[in-house]
Structures are given as C-alpha cells and as structure tokens.
Write a protein that holds these residues in place. Sequence first.
Motif, PDB file in Angstrom:
ATOM      1  N   GLU A   1      45.403  27.587 108.212  1.00 54.33           N
ATOM      2  CA  GLU A   1      45.672  27.990 107.250  1.00 54.33           C
ATOM      3  C   GLU A   1      47.084  28.933 108.078  1.00 54.33           C
ATOM      4  O   GLU A   1      48.087  28.628 106.974  1.00 54.33           O
ATOM      5  N   SER A   2      47.534  29.402 109.501  1.00 56.64           N
ATOM      6  CA  SER A   2      48.927  29.548 109.403  1.00 56.64           C
ATOM      7  C   SER A   2      49.618  28.231 110.538  1.00 56.64           C
ATOM      8  O   SER A   2      49.962  28.335 110.940  1.00 56.64           O
ATOM      9  N   SER A   3      48.943  27.331 109.776  1.00 56.08           N
ATOM     10  CA  SER A   3      49.257  25.975 110.743  1.00 56.08           C
ATOM     11  C   SER A   3      50.178  25.044 110.144  1.00 56.08           C
ATOM     12  O   SER A   3      50.905  24.282 110.457  1.00 56.08           O
ATOM     13  N   ASN A   4      50.425  25.459 108.928  1.00 56.81           N
ATOM     14  CA  ASN A   4      51.120  24.460 107.907  1.00 56.81           C
ATOM     15  C   ASN A   4      50.496  22.953 107.440  1.00 56.81           C
ATOM     16  O   ASN A   4      51.232  21.757 107.956  1.00 56.81           O
ATOM     17  N   ARG A   5      49.122  23.352 107.900  1.00 56.61           N
ATOM     18  CA  ARG A   5      48.145  22.100 107.420  1.00 56.61           C
ATOM     19  C   ARG A   5      47.384  22.280 106.446  1.00 56.61           C
ATOM     20  O   ARG A   5      46.439  22.902 106.843  1.00 56.61           O
ATOM     21  N   THR A   6      47.032  21.417 105.891  1.00 54.59           N
ATOM     22  CA  THR A   6      46.181  21.316 104.793  1.00 54.59           C
ATOM     23  C   THR A   6      44.937  20.751 104.671  1.00 54.59           C
ATOM     24  O   THR A   6      45.154  20.081 104.925  1.00 54.59           O
ATOM     25  N   LEU A   7      43.589  21.379 103.944  1.00 60.34           N
ATOM     26  CA  LEU A   7      42.645  20.267 103.602  1.00 60.34           C
ATOM     27  C   LEU A   7      43.136  19.892 102.055  1.00 60.34           C
ATOM     28  O   LEU A   7      43.580  20.502 100.998  1.00 60.34           O
ATOM     29  N   LYS A   8      42.681  18.732 102.387  1.00 62.41           N
ATOM     30  CA  LYS A   8      42.058  17.945 100.763  1.00 62.41           C
ATOM     31  C   LYS A   8      40.739  17.459  99.863  1.00 62.41           C
ATOM     32  O   LYS A   8      41.010  16.627 101.225  1.00 62.41           O
ATOM     33  N   SER A   9      40.598  18.232  99.362  1.00 58.65           N
ATOM     34  CA  SER A   9      39.416  17.855  98.220  1.00 58.65           C
ATOM     35  C   SER A   9      39.235  16.579  98.190  1.00 58.65           C
ATOM     36  O   SER A   9      40.700  16.341  97.011  1.00 58.65           O
ATOM     37  N   MET A  10      38.788  15.552  98.022  1.00 55.52           N
ATOM     38  CA  MET A  10      39.159  13.779  97.800  1.00 55.52           C
ATOM     39  C   MET A  10      37.628  13.968  96.823  1.00 55.52           C
ATOM     40  O   MET A  10      36.423  14.147  97.671  1.00 55.52           O
ATOM     41  N   PRO A  11      37.805  13.097  95.744  1.00 57.91           N
ATOM     42  CA  PRO A  11      36.134  12.505  94.908  1.00 57.91           C
ATOM     43  C   PRO A  11      35.346  11.559  95.252  1.00 57.91           C
ATOM     44  O   PRO A  11      34.240  12.173  95.127  1.00 57.91           O
ATOM     45  N   ASP A  12      36.294  10.973  96.611  1.00 58.60           N
ATOM     46  CA  ASP A  12      35.209   9.112  96.924  1.00 58.60           C
ATOM     47  C   ASP A  12      34.936   9.252  98.641  1.00 58.60           C
ATOM     48  O   ASP A  12      35.745  10.189  99.340  1.00 58.60           O
ATOM     49  N   ASN A  13      33.947   9.427  99.237  1.00 58.86           N
ATOM     50  CA  ASN A  13      33.248   9.614 100.167  1.00 58.86           C
ATOM     51  C   ASN A  13      33.871   8.510 100.533  1.00 58.86           C
ATOM     52  O   ASN A  13      33.859   6.962 100.499  1.00 58.86           O
ATOM     53  N   LEU A  14      35.317   8.413 101.715  1.00 56.51           N
ATOM     54  CA  LEU A  14      35.499   7.009 102.446  1.00 56.51           C
ATOM     55  C   LEU A  14      34.093   6.384 102.894  1.00 56.51           C
ATOM     56  O   LEU A  14      34.735   5.634 103.336  1.00 56.51           O
ATOM     57  N   VAL A  15      34.062   6.797 104.008  1.00 57.28           N
ATOM     58  CA  VAL A  15      32.979   6.056 105.010  1.00 57.28           C
ATOM     59  C   VAL A  15      31.698   5.205 104.165  1.00 57.28           C
ATOM     60  O   VAL A  15      31.569   4.703 104.657  1.00 57.28           O
ATOM     61  N   ASP A  16      31.384   5.411 102.890  1.00 59.90           N
ATOM     62  CA  ASP A  16      30.765   5.093 101.517  1.00 59.90           C
ATOM     63  C   ASP A  16      31.814   3.709 100.735  1.00 59.90           C
ATOM     64  O   ASP A  16      30.419   3.182 100.793  1.00 59.90           O
ATOM     65  N   LYS A  17      32.938   4.250 101.704  1.00 60.98           N
ATOM     66  CA  LYS A  17      33.917   2.701 100.863  1.00 60.98           C
ATOM     67  C   LYS A  17      33.430   1.621 101.885  1.00 60.98           C
ATOM     68  O   LYS A  17      33.812   0.483 101.729  1.00 60.98           O
ATOM     69  N   VAL A  18      33.518   2.126 103.093  1.00 62.75           N
ATOM     70  CA  VAL A  18      33.171   1.154 104.723  1.00 62.75           C
ATOM     71  C   VAL A  18      31.852   1.263 105.214  1.00 62.75           C
ATOM     72  O   VAL A  18      31.902  -0.051 106.003  1.00 62.75           O
ATOM     73  N   TRP A  19      31.040   1.305 104.748  1.00 64.25           N
ATOM     74  CA  TRP A  19      29.171   1.160 104.705  1.00 64.25           C
ATOM     75  C   TRP A  19      29.166   0.263 104.099  1.00 64.25           C
ATOM     76  O   TRP A  19      28.470   0.155 103.201  1.00 64.25           O
TER      77      TRP A  19
ATOM     78  N   LEU B   1      29.769  26.313 101.522  1.00 62.66           N
ATOM     79  CA  LEU B   1      31.505  26.939 101.066  1.00 62.66           C
ATOM     80  C   LEU B   1      31.655  28.151 102.437  1.00 62.66           C
ATOM     81  O   LEU B   1      32.686  27.851 103.088  1.00 62.66           O
ATOM     82  N   LYS B   2      30.804  28.273 103.701  1.00 60.90           N
ATOM     83  CA  LYS B   2      31.199  28.462 104.696  1.00 60.90           C
ATOM     84  C   LYS B   2      31.455  27.994 105.810  1.00 60.90           C
ATOM     85  O   LYS B   2      33.146  28.035 106.239  1.00 60.90           O
ATOM     86  N   THR B   3      31.838  26.602 105.632  1.00 61.73           N
ATOM     87  CA  THR B   3      32.649  25.382 106.605  1.00 61.73           C
ATOM     88  C   THR B   3      33.658  25.067 105.641  1.00 61.73           C
ATOM     89  O   THR B   3      34.646  25.178 106.677  1.00 61.73           O
ATOM     90  N   GLN B   4      33.514  25.217 104.936  1.00 57.54           N
ATOM     91  CA  GLN B   4      35.352  24.882 103.762  1.00 57.54           C
ATOM     92  C   GLN B   4      35.868  26.229 104.288  1.00 57.54           C
ATOM     93  O   GLN B   4      37.609  26.549 104.654  1.00 57.54           O
ATOM     94  N   GLU B   5      35.569  27.869 103.462  1.00 56.36           N
ATOM     95  CA  GLU B   5      36.571  28.737 104.248  1.00 56.36           C
ATOM     96  C   GLU B   5      37.013  28.623 105.729  1.00 56.36           C
ATOM     97  O   GLU B   5      37.778  29.114 106.245  1.00 56.36           O
ATOM     98  N   GLU B   6      35.629  28.786 106.753  1.00 52.72           N
ATOM     99  CA  GLU B   6      36.381  28.525 108.109  1.00 52.72           C
ATOM    100  C   GLU B   6      37.732  27.325 108.345  1.00 52.72           C
ATOM    101  O   GLU B   6      38.413  27.640 109.394  1.00 52.72           O
ATOM    102  N   TYR B   7      37.151  25.965 108.001  1.00 48.33           N
ATOM    103  CA  TYR B   7      38.078  25.993 108.151  1.00 48.33           C
ATOM    104  C   TYR B   7      39.632  26.109 107.130  1.00 48.33           C
ATOM    105  O   TYR B   7      40.763  26.222 108.298  1.00 48.33           O
ATOM    106  N   ALA B   8      39.164  26.309 105.917  1.00 48.53           N
ATOM    107  CA  ALA B   8      41.049  27.069 105.779  1.00 48.53           C
ATOM    108  C   ALA B   8      41.461  28.215 106.279  1.00 48.53           C
ATOM    109  O   ALA B   8      42.854  27.937 105.966  1.00 48.53           O
ATOM    110  N   ILE B   9      40.499  28.857 106.490  1.00 49.09           N
ATOM    111  CA  ILE B   9      41.193  29.970 107.335  1.00 49.09           C
ATOM    112  C   ILE B   9      41.619  29.759 108.812  1.00 49.09           C
ATOM    113  O   ILE B   9      42.754  30.184 109.020  1.00 49.09           O
ATOM    114  N   ASN B  10      40.841  28.990 109.841  1.00 50.57           N
ATOM    115  CA  ASN B  10      41.920  28.109 110.574  1.00 50.57           C
ATOM    116  C   ASN B  10      43.315  27.333 110.573  1.00 50.57           C
ATOM    117  O   ASN B  10      44.040  27.644 111.709  1.00 50.57           O
TER     118      ASN B  10
END
Length: 634
Positions: free
Chosen positions: A135-153, A124-133
């Motif tokens: 927030e004002s840059s017009n770039r957003t976090l996107k929560s994704m249902p599948d792990n992309l690394v696992d798809k290529v591993w 929760l702390k990591t998500q909040e820190e990214y969101a705060i950093n």
Amino acid sequence: MPSYGWLLALTLAALAGNNAVAVTYEGTERNCSVIPPYLPSTAVSTTLQLQELRYQMRLMSISAYIIPGTDAHLSEYLAPRDARVAFMTGFTGSAVSVSSLAEWLISEVPSGGEIGFDPFLFSLKTQEEYAINLESSNRTLKSMPDNLVDKVWKNRPPIPPDSLTRLSDRVIQRSWQTKVEHIRNQMRDNPYEPTALLLSALDETAWLFNMRGNDIPYNPFFYSYTLLTMDEIWVFLHMNRLTDELKAYLNSSCTGPLCVQLKNYEDVLGHLKTYVAQPGVKVWIGTEYTNYALYEIITPQDKLMTSSYSPVLTTKAVKDDKEQQILRDAHVRDAVAVIQLLMWLEQAVPKGTETELSAAEYVNKCRSQQKDSRGPSFETISASGPNAALAHYSPTEETNRKLTVDEMYLVDSGGQYLDGTTDITRTVHWGTPTAMQKEAFTRVLMGNIELSRTIFPSGTRGVNMEMLGRRALWQVGLNYGHGTGHGVGNYFGVHEWPVGFQSNNVPFRPGMFTSIEPGYYKDNDFGIRIEDIVVIVPVNTKYGHNYLTFETVSLVPYDRKLIDTSLLSSEQLEWLNNYYKTIRELVGAELDKQKLKEEKDWMLKHTEPFSSASVCSSSLTVVALAIALLHNLV
C-alpha cells in the motif's frame, strides 16, 4: 498426519532482462542466479517457460507476476494441472511467507509498477496481506482475467475423463434433498437474511450431493461450485463427466426448488455476476475457501455476508449416526492393514532387505486388499532414523533409507474407503532403544492419552485443551512444532476443516472426528509421533450432563518396548489397558472374520495388559479443571 495449516507457495518472475526468480521456502528467501552454485538431483530447467511468461507479462505491461501454489478452490492437495509453481520453477515446496515476498517485490519492482495476479488463485487473506504490504510503496496489485502460466503451459495435464459417481445408499443416511433443506433452514434462521449461499471448497458440493470424483490426488473431489438459493440450485462442473443416471439423480430436467440446474464450470463467474446484479439479494460466503475472483464481484458490500466457514462445512463436520458407524467400521479394517505391516516389518527388518519405500508400498498393498478400499488418503510418511525427524518427510529414490534394528521408524499412513477416511501414525524400534528415546516416546504417549481421556464442557475449543498433548513433554523441556490434531472425513479429505485443535477451529460437538497426534523430533537423529483418530461423544459426570470426551477409533497397539510404565499415572495405565481390551474385541473379531490367525496372534501378544505395579502415583487429571476454567474465560 500433522497439519501446519498450509500456506501458499509463491514464485515471482520479473520483467525480461532480470533473470532473478525469488522463491521463499519456510521463511527463507533464496535468490537463484542463472548458474546456481548447487544443483540438486531434482533440478529441472525452466528457462523456456520463464522466457515465454515474461513475454506475456510485457504484453500486459506488468512488472511482476505472482504464481500461488494453490487452485481456484484453495485446496490443500493440487491436481497436476494446477501445479503451476512446479511447472514454472521446479519448486515443489509449500510453506512460505507472504510478507517476505512482498518485501522482495518492493525491492525489485520499480515505483509505480503493477504486479499481476490471477484472482482465482488468491484467498481473501492473501490478497489483503499483499495489498497492505504494498500500500505505501506506490506499487499496486492488478487482477488479471486470464492466467498467464496457463497461456504458456502447452502440455498442461487435462482434467480426468472419468465420470463422477454418487455414493451407494448403504453409506448414506441423509439424501441430498434432505441436506439442501437443512442448509436452507440455516439460511432462513440467519438474522442477516442471506438469499443465496456460494459454495467454493470442493468438499462442499461433493458432500451436499453425496457425490465423489477423482480430480485431486488422495481426495475424492471434483471441480465444482454451487450457488444455492431458497428456490433454485445451480451447480457448476464439467458437464461431460455426468452420466444420464447422475443427471436423473440430481433432478436436472426440472426447475423446482429441489431440481439441480447444471452449468458449465467456467460459467460460475458470469452467473454470479448476473445474480448479484439483481435488487434485494445477499450472498453468503465462507471466507476461508472463497477465492478473490468471486469475492470481488459481490458488490456493493450490503450484498455480501461472510463467515469463516460456510454452513455446509460446519454441518458436514458433525457426522450423522450412519457416518459415525461406518467410519468406525473403516478404522477396524484399516487396523488390520496396519497390523499386517507392523508384523511383516518385525519379521523382515532384521534380514536387512527392507527400506522406507518398500514399507510404504507394503502398507498400501495391505489396505488395497481391504473391503471398499479406494487407495491411500495421502502420501505415506515412511521415515527411519534422521529422516523421521522431518515431520512431513516422504521417501524418494534419492532419500530412501534401509530399515535397521538400530534406528527408530515412524510410519504415518492412511486409507480412503467407501465408508471412511483413515489416518494413523505408529513409531517403533526393532532393537534396543536408548533411555532418551524410550522416555520421549512415553511422554508423547502420555500426551496422547491425556487428551484422549479428558472430559470437557460442551462448546470447548480444541485450542483450549491442546496443551494437554504437550504437558508431559514440557515437563522435561521437550516440544513439537506442528498441530496437535485435525478433522477427518467420511471418504473425504484426510485434513477436514474446521475441526481440530488450532485457533481457527470450531468448538467441539458430539459426532465430530479429529486426530490426536503429539510428537517429538530430535534433529538428525529420530522422530516420534503417535496419532489416533477419535470421535467426540457425550459423557455423564457426577454433577453435570453437558460434558464431552473423546473415544479412540484407531485400533493398533503401540510399541511395548518403547513404553516406560514407571512414568505413567494409574489413570493413564488404566486407559491404555482399556484401549487394548477394545482392540482385542473389535480387531480380533475382524481378524477372525478374515481368517488371519498369524496376525491375530501378533495382535494378542502386543495387547497384553500392563501391570500396575510400577506406575507413577501422580496424575494429570487436575489439568481438566484448568481447561474448564480457561473455557469459561474465552
């Protein structure tokens, strides 16, 4: 073993066409080009997996993808199947800065871009820190249902096939049913009236049901979640690892309040979502170990109740009478193994044939021969000379140094036993130490002793007395850059939260175990650490009875030639001689039992009482009053 409080290791892979990958290590950002100017011997080519990952990113229309160095349970140690950062980059570090990576993202990701992440790997702390950093840059976090690394591993390591186990009755005082009812009583007594408790940390489910596994290196944990209500228990794990005996042990064939309903590990998200959809429910979570994927589905907010740690973790931190006794017993046997190591090194090092690696292998071998041994509790820190100046150094074939009588040697090691977990550090010198080395060692020892002998009011937090471990060093302008102590488990994690001397630790209570481990590290020269495990016990004072102190359960003598007794107060010397008397009594009896006469002779020689003729007349005991006053102010 010193604990810094682990941070997430992160790497960022930008869109195809941008070959830069930023890895931030210990606060230093490094942009690595396609052909780096320096290629260490451990470097690996990750070009193919990066190309495949960027292909997946394009399919998801994201500009960057964040890969944390953790698992879905925010564990300190990772199973090979969760080492995604290492797979993608070859990077195996751990201490990094979230804020500097967020700044790098802002510079690399175009305005309006989305940055993907796996919510199961975000605290929760990591998500909040990214969101705060961001927030004002017009770039957003996107929560994704599948792990992309696992798809290529393609050859991702599997979950160990071994069956889970239950603890033997001889090491248990409380049945799992007793523990469940105790936790339910805490839920009933909570004024916020939670209807369910979600357990996410791996040691929570393992402790609650007196079970163990081997999914995580050095830790007897298994992948699991638990959702506990007043009349139902759901445990989510890999079902194929449960024997019929374990299913019967968990009462899995019934549906009553003390019957465990077993669910597939992957079903936790859907089941929690279904539960939260019901009216009148409220889920209690511990924010330190709940991942963002589970947190974000507990909506609206009036269905959520939070505390830093779950009641399972705070209850587990206080060992019951049986746990205290067997953990003490484990430390007696562990002392035998460490004494065998130190005696062997004293004989072998002058011959010039031993190395950091051979010493680490030897102590592991000694522990393996002790009753109820279950392997090491962490990778041994076996460090000579300048390598010991790195607090978390562990030897490799590339860094391995020969042990010599001209350098100091630090060994920080521990064992897992069916009845306990150990962690102990000793620093020695087989030749003639310099005056500075001897003074630094003595001052580290003074810090260890001052903390160990301190009497403090019940309810005091470790952070409010932590300076006692540093005061003797501070007096001459020395210090150390790691924590002073951490909790330790009963055949559990060697770093067991929330006990210790850091700001996010809970107040000390009788029955808690913690390490005390001050140190000093001189860059490119030597390192010193003295680490013991202690248990918090009640103590009677002249005027008050609600006071506590520490009792040391690690039982290995310190290197006599490194101790300058002229720096010690009479109280410190008295403590040291009493400690050596305890070693003689407890470890001596165990050495007799194991018929280890040579080792006993060595122990007796190294625990001879010190003379009080040359001790310093000053005392540090006045600091205890300052601690008590500080306690009343916080």
